[in-house]
Design a protein around this motif. Structure first.
Motif, PDB file in Angstrom:
ATOM      1  N   GLN A  85     -35.616 -57.659  48.832  1.00 36.51           N
ATOM      2  CA  GLN A  85     -35.377 -57.035  47.513  1.00 36.51           C
ATOM      3  C   GLN A  85     -34.639 -55.705  47.654  1.00 36.51           C
ATOM      4  OE1 GLN A  85     -39.207 -56.712  45.642  1.00 36.51           O
ATOM      5  NE2 GLN A  85     -39.385 -58.950  45.235  1.00 36.51           N
ATOM      6  N   GLN A  90     -31.146 -54.895  46.206  1.00 40.85           N
ATOM      7  CA  GLN A  90     -30.925 -53.739  45.334  1.00 40.85           C
ATOM      8  C   GLN A  90     -29.837 -52.832  45.892  1.00 40.85           C
ATOM      9  OE1 GLN A  90     -34.693 -51.825  44.851  1.00 40.85           O
ATOM     10  NE2 GLN A  90     -35.606 -53.513  43.648  1.00 40.85           N
ATOM     11  N   THR A 111     -27.713 -45.375  42.865  1.00 35.50           N
ATOM     12  CA  THR A 111     -27.953 -45.661  41.443  1.00 35.50           C
ATOM     13  C   THR A 111     -27.802 -44.400  40.596  1.00 35.50           C
ATOM     14  OG1 THR A 111     -29.475 -47.424  42.071  1.00 35.50           O
ATOM     15  CG2 THR A 111     -29.617 -46.627  39.810  1.00 35.50           C
TER      16      THR A 111
END
Length: 717
Positions: free
Chosen positions: A431, A435, A490
């Protein structure tokens, strides 16, 4: 006749026989001329005719029948025959004289058995030839002579037989068969070896009981069998008994003289054997016993028979079967051949004899009820032990199985937990990777969109542009993608407009002003990575400096401790003892100094090299030619003497100034020589070596190598 015998018996100790005969004749005439005797009526004989018997013509055809004599008259006859009583025994004349001796019992030596029965001595002169041939040599000499009689008893029996059967007594001449038989019997029984061969074959029952003898008949069947075979035990050996009785003199005298080197040893061996000194000879075994005999005695009895040592000699029997008479051989070769044939048969008979004895022992042990009970008890105990062992093994296997199952369950549970943790960790990592990958894709997309919005045409890049060209921007973006995490990427993407701005047809515009912040972040990230690299390099350098400082301090600490006279003397001895050229020379020198001086702080090989070079350099004259003195590999110049001897030397670690070569250049030259071996092409090799030594040409490197090699050669020579 009665009167003659009476007179001879009465006056045999007082007068001569002729006088006694004269007296007897006179007495007889007086009796016969007596009136009473002359008028007595004489009875007429009555003759009865009986049928004639059909007697065979030859007496040898008659069957021999053994009759048991008994009765008072027979005992009186035997007593008179053996001179135990005279002819007039029991008469009134001898009644008082023989009253005291009436109850006297005859001795066994005179032929009377223990049961009171008197054996009549054989009269060989009147015996038939067929019966005479059935007698053994012991019976020929004396009827009651036992088979294991001593040599002295045999000699006495022979003397008695000679008094009876000698030709001078019988008048039958020197070729009398009876006397020759008596003489042959004595010649055989008086010689231990001949007697041994004779006793091995005469009157012996070799039969053994059959298999399957019951417990009731076991002792009756096997007891006599073992008693018969005990005749051939080593303690009954005739040669051994003769040597014990006579001290071995006859046997030693009968032995022929041995010629050769081993004469003394053989004579000593014969003496030992004749004296009965054999330590391995068997003694009498325990009795056969009965059903109540202790088991230890039974085992001892069978142990004797298992290791039974038989003296039985088959030489005579083998000679008879082979029909060979060694004494009648015509030549030595024939005599030797006869002996070989006889020996071969003797060996076979001896082997068969031992097999027979072993078979007797095996059958007895198999049928012995005492051993069978012991074997049953031992089998029961063994079975119980095996069952107990089997139960213990089963219990142990069950415990191990339970523990193994428990451990397997625990391991399975632990493995399941670890597998679940691994799966969760892997899932989290996947994950995170996903991501990070999405964050990188979004960041690249937004940055490219902002760059294109700020610079719609690459040719119109102005002075206020964030990046000079697209390549620089891509380098900074990739640097940020490598160094930053998904969260940091991000956050930068959010500054640029977020995911909404990256979608096509979205109303959210990309923030071009945020490119400056992205640029600044890239610059800071690059500076941080460089600082980390520099810090790592600085840390390594610092660690090296600290290690060098510690080594220097340790060296100074060692050098600060002064060398005593004892240590210097030990160093000088060690240098002389271990000359240059040996392997691990300075290790051996340091070990020698430490073992000799026993200092609390032992000297290392570096200390010894340094001290040796100091002494050698201080003792060298100023104009002397420099040469390598000592190094860690153990080599040194032969011109450099031991410490304190006034020789020439130089410190191996000092810088050589010859030809302008520095210590660093020498080190680089040595390193290049090791790096490029001599197997390479010569010109190419020296080119590469010259490149590795700054400030030196190929020619100078070659010259320097030759100079060092020449110096080393001179030092070795």
């Amino acid at each position: 006749f009665f009167c003659v015998l009476f007179a001879i018996d009465k006056h045999r100790h007082t007068i001569d026989c002729p006088i006694a005969i004269a007296i007897a004749i006179a007495l007889a005439k007086t009796i016969l001329t007596h009136p009473v005797y002359s008028i007595m009526p004489h009875p007429q004989p009555i003759i009865t005719v009986v049928s004639s018997l059909d007697w065979p013509a030859d007496d040898d055809e008659l069957e021999d029948t053994v009759l048991q004599c008994a009765g008072k008259s027979y005992l009186a006859y035997e007593s008179r025959l053996l001179d135990r009583r005279d002819f007039l025994h029991g008469s009134s004349y001898y009644k008082r004289a023989n009253a005291a001796n009436a109850d006297a019992a005859p001795s066994p030596s005179d032929g009377v058995e223990n049961g009171g029965k008197v054996k009549k001595e054989y009269d060989l002169l009147t015996m038939k030839e067929s019966k005479l041939q059935k007698l053994n040599y012991y019976q020929v000499l004396q009827r009651s002579l036992p088979m294991h009689a001593s040599t002295e008893d045999i000699r006495k029996a022979y003397h008695k037989a000679c008094l009876k059967y000698h030709p001078d007594k019988t008048g039958r001449g020197e070729e009398d068969e009876v006397f020759l038989l008596v003489k042959a019997a004595f010649d055989t029984l008086s010689d231990p070896m001949k007697r041994r061969s004779y006793d091995s074959t005469v009157d012996f029952d070799e039969s053994i009981p059959k298999e399957g003898v019951g417990e009731e008949e076991f002792y009756k069947e096997f007891g006599p069998a073992f008693a018969r075979n005990l005749r051939f035990a080593s303690f009954n050996d005739p040669t051994r008994q003769a040597s014990k009785n006579e001290g071995g003199e006859n046997n030693v005298a009968a032995q022929p003289k041995k010629k050769g080197k081993n004469k003394k040893k053989k004579n000593n061996a014969n003496n030992n054997n004749n004296n009965g000194g054999d330590s391995k000879s068997q003694g009498p075994p325990p009795p056969f016993g009965d059903n109540s005999t202790p088991l230890a005695q039974v085992h001892s009895f069978y142990d004797f028979w298992i290791h039974f040592d038989s003296w039985r000699d088959f030489t005579l029997k083998a000679a008879e079967e082979a029909e060979h008479d060694v004494d009648s051989a015509d030549c030595r070769e024939e005599k030797r051949w006869m002996k070989q044939e006889i020996d071969r048969k003797v060996k076979k008979m001896k082997k068969d004899e031992m097999a027979r004895v072993n078979l007797l022992v095996e059958r007895a042990m198999a049928a012995d009820p005492r051993l069978r009970r012991e074997r049953g008890r031992a089998a029961t105990e063994k079975r119980e032990r095996e069952e107990a062992k089997k139960r213990a093994e089963e219990e142990k296997a069950e415990r191990e199985r339970v523990e193994r199952e428990k451990l397997e369950k625990e391991m399975a549970a632990k493995k399941a937990v670890e597998e679940s943790k691994k799966k969760e960790t892997k899932k989290v990592k996947e994950q995170q990777k996903k991501q990070l990958r999405k964050a990188k894709q979004l960041f690249r997309k937004l940055t490219m969109a902002a760059y294109q919005s700020a610079n719609p045409n690459d040719s119109s890049i102005g002075n206020d542009a964030v990046w000079d060209d697209l390549e620089n921007m891509n380098d900074d973006i990739e640097l940020l993608c490598d160094k930053l995490s998904a969260m940091e990427l991000t956050s930068l993407s959010d500054i640029l407009g977020g995911p909404e701005a990256a979608e096509e047809g979205s109303n959210v515009a990309v923030s071009v002003e945020a490119l400056a912040e992205v640029k600044q972040c890239a610059v800071e990230t690059a500076a941080g990575a460089e600082r980390q690299s520099l810090q790592a390099i600085q840390q390594r350098n610092q660690a090296r400096k600290e290690a060098a400082a510690k080594a220097k301090e340790a060296k100074l600490a060692r050098a600060s401790s002064p060398w005593s006279k004892e240590e210097l003397g030990a160093l000088a001895k060690a240098v002389k003892k271990y000359p240059p050229g040996g392997s691990n020379r300075w290790d051996a020198i340091a070990l020698y100094v430490n073992n000799l001086c026993r200092q609390p702080d032992p000297r290392t090989k570096e200390d010894c090299i340094e001290k040796y070079n100091q002494i050698a350099s201080s003792a060298a004259p100023p104009s002397s030619t420099t040469a390598p003195a000592a190094n860690s590999s153990g080599t040194s110049s032969s011109s450099a003497p031991a410490a304190g001897s006034g020789g020439e030397s130089k410190n191996a670690n000092a810088t050589t100034e010859e030809g302008g070569w520095s210590e660093e250049q020498d080190s680089l030259l040595q390193e290049m020589l090791r790096k490029y071996p001599a197997e390479m092409e010569k010109n190419e090799r020296w080119k590469q070596i010259a490149k590795g030594v700054p400030g030196r040409t190929k020619k100078e490197c070659v010259q320097r190598f030759k100079a060092i090699r020449e110096a080393v050669r001179q030092g070795k020579n």
